[in-house]
Scaffold this active site. Structure first.
Site, short mmCIF file in Angstrom:
data_model
loop_
_atom_site.label_atom_id
_atom_site.label_comp_id
_atom_site.label_asym_id
_atom_site.label_seq_id
_atom_site.Cartn_x
_atom_site.Cartn_y
_atom_site.Cartn_z
N SER A 108 -69.25 51.99 -17.96
CA SER A 108 -69.12 50.55 -17.76
C SER A 108 -69.53 50.16 -16.33
O SER A 108 -70.63 50.48 -15.90
CB SER A 108 -67.69 50.11 -18.09
OG SER A 108 -67.57 48.72 -18.14
N ASP A 262 -70.92 46.10 -28.45
CA ASP A 262 -70.70 46.04 -27.00
C ASP A 262 -71.62 44.99 -26.40
O ASP A 262 -72.84 45.03 -26.63
CB ASP A 262 -71.00 47.42 -26.39
CG ASP A 262 -70.81 47.48 -24.88
OD1 ASP A 262 -70.32 46.49 -24.30
OD2 ASP A 262 -71.15 48.52 -24.29
N HIS A 292 -67.20 48.71 -26.68
CA HIS A 292 -67.05 48.87 -25.23
C HIS A 292 -65.63 49.33 -24.89
O HIS A 292 -64.66 48.75 -25.35
CB HIS A 292 -67.36 47.56 -24.49
CG HIS A 292 -67.51 47.78 -23.03
ND1 HIS A 292 -68.68 48.20 -22.46
CD2 HIS A 292 -66.62 47.69 -22.00
CE1 HIS A 292 -68.53 48.34 -21.17
NE2 HIS A 292 -67.27 48.05 -20.87
#
Length: 322
Positions: A108, A262, A292
């Site tokens: 991320s 995501d 995600h």
């Protein structure tokens, strides 16, 4: 099976994982920057991931507890990650690490940090060259919040589209008063939209990723006051996808994970294409059922997701192939 050591480098906590068994030769060295939008997350939260990589890859893993915004202002997080990387690179002998096998990784926003650190280190002749960058569902740009993945996954947990913008403001320690305008891309000057269209555009995303209800965005007008409120998201530090080709072409071999559900999926797809267009070797893994943040549940038994296990095993296989 692991020796685990905590230390601080310039006030930044590091946790270093090493296999207990004596090394038969030099090991890989892996830096790991955790996710959490730069505002939450910790070494402890990503303990299971780092242990798994250290054991399965017979590697030394350095997990970096960079200090969080807004208490520690942006862009301090990048400097924390850079200082941790410099410390490790200068002390490879102590950890029996092969200077030709240094991997910089993250998930991320941590993958964003890894990307930027790799770009920064290109000019350092006094340090070993990075062997590979490992980027797990990276967020890499703040220019277009209407890419297909942002539209399709706007309401998919754990990361809603509005939450991305909110975290941008929190990370930069600003009031989210123009959040709706940023959602509509009103923060981007027309000239910049035109110049960056060759790198960041729905037109570049493969058609198979548009079939889940993508609608091209109607053009929106630029608002200077909105740009002024959040212009930092358009810098290369925040949006490494905007780096020039002269930088991209020098980057190390790359491994990119994307997840179907995501908002950041298309950031990964666009970076993959940019790297490949510039002659950089890319290994890509797409998790068709992944979302995600699913790695946050990795190793939690019945609460863990099969998609996270597959991502981790594929990542381990890639690292072991280097």
């Amino acid at each position: 099976k692991l020796l685990i050591k905590d230390l601080k480098v310039d006030e930044v906590p590091l946790r270093i994982y090493q296999p207990k068994w004596p090394p038969t030769g030099k090991r890989r060295g892996i830096l790991y920057f955790h996710g959490g939008a730069g505002t939450f997350g910790s070494i402890r939260a990503f303990e299971r991931i780092c242990r798994y990589i250290a054991k399965k890859c017979n590697s030394v893993v350095v997990s970096v507890g960079y200090r969080l915004a807004p208490e520690h202002p942006y862009p301090g997080q990048y400097f924390d990650c850079l200082n941790a990387t410099l410390y490790f690179m200068r002390n490879l002998e102590e950890y029996h690490v092969d200077p030709a096998l240094i991997i910089i990784s993250g998930d991320s926003c941590g993958a964003n940090f890894a990307t930027v650190i790799c770009q920064i280190l290109l000019n350092r002749r006094d340090l070993p060259k990075v062997r590979a960058q490992v980027l797990l569902y990276p967020g890499l740009q703040g220019l277009d919040f209407h890419l297909p993945s942002y539209q399709q996954n706007a309401s998919v947990p754990l990361l809603f589209r509005k939450l991305v913008i909110y975290f941008c403001f929190r990370y930069l320690n600003k009031e989210p008063s123009v959040l709706e305008d940023v959602l509509q891309n009103c923060h981007v000057p027309e000239s910049m939209k035109r110049n960056c269209k060759k790198w960041i555009s729905a037109d570049i995303i493969p058609d198979e990723f548009k079939i889940r209800g993508y609608v091209p965005q109607k053009s929106t007008s630029y608002k200077p006051e909105v740009h002024e409120a959040i212009k930092e998201v358009l810098t290369i530090t925040f949006s490494p996808l905007l780096a020039e080709d002269s930088i991209i072409c020098q980057l190390p071999e790359s491994y990119i994970v994307t997840c179907e559900f995501d908002v950041f999926r298309d950031d990964g797809l666009l970076y993959k294409k940019r790297l490949e267009d510039n002659g950089v070797q890319v290994t890509w893994y797409h998790s068709e059922s992944g979302f995600h943040g699913n790695l946050a549940f990795f190793g939690y038994g019945i609460f863990s997701f099969l998609s996270a296990k597959k991502i981790m095993d594929n990542t381990v296989n890639y690292i072991n192939s280097l």
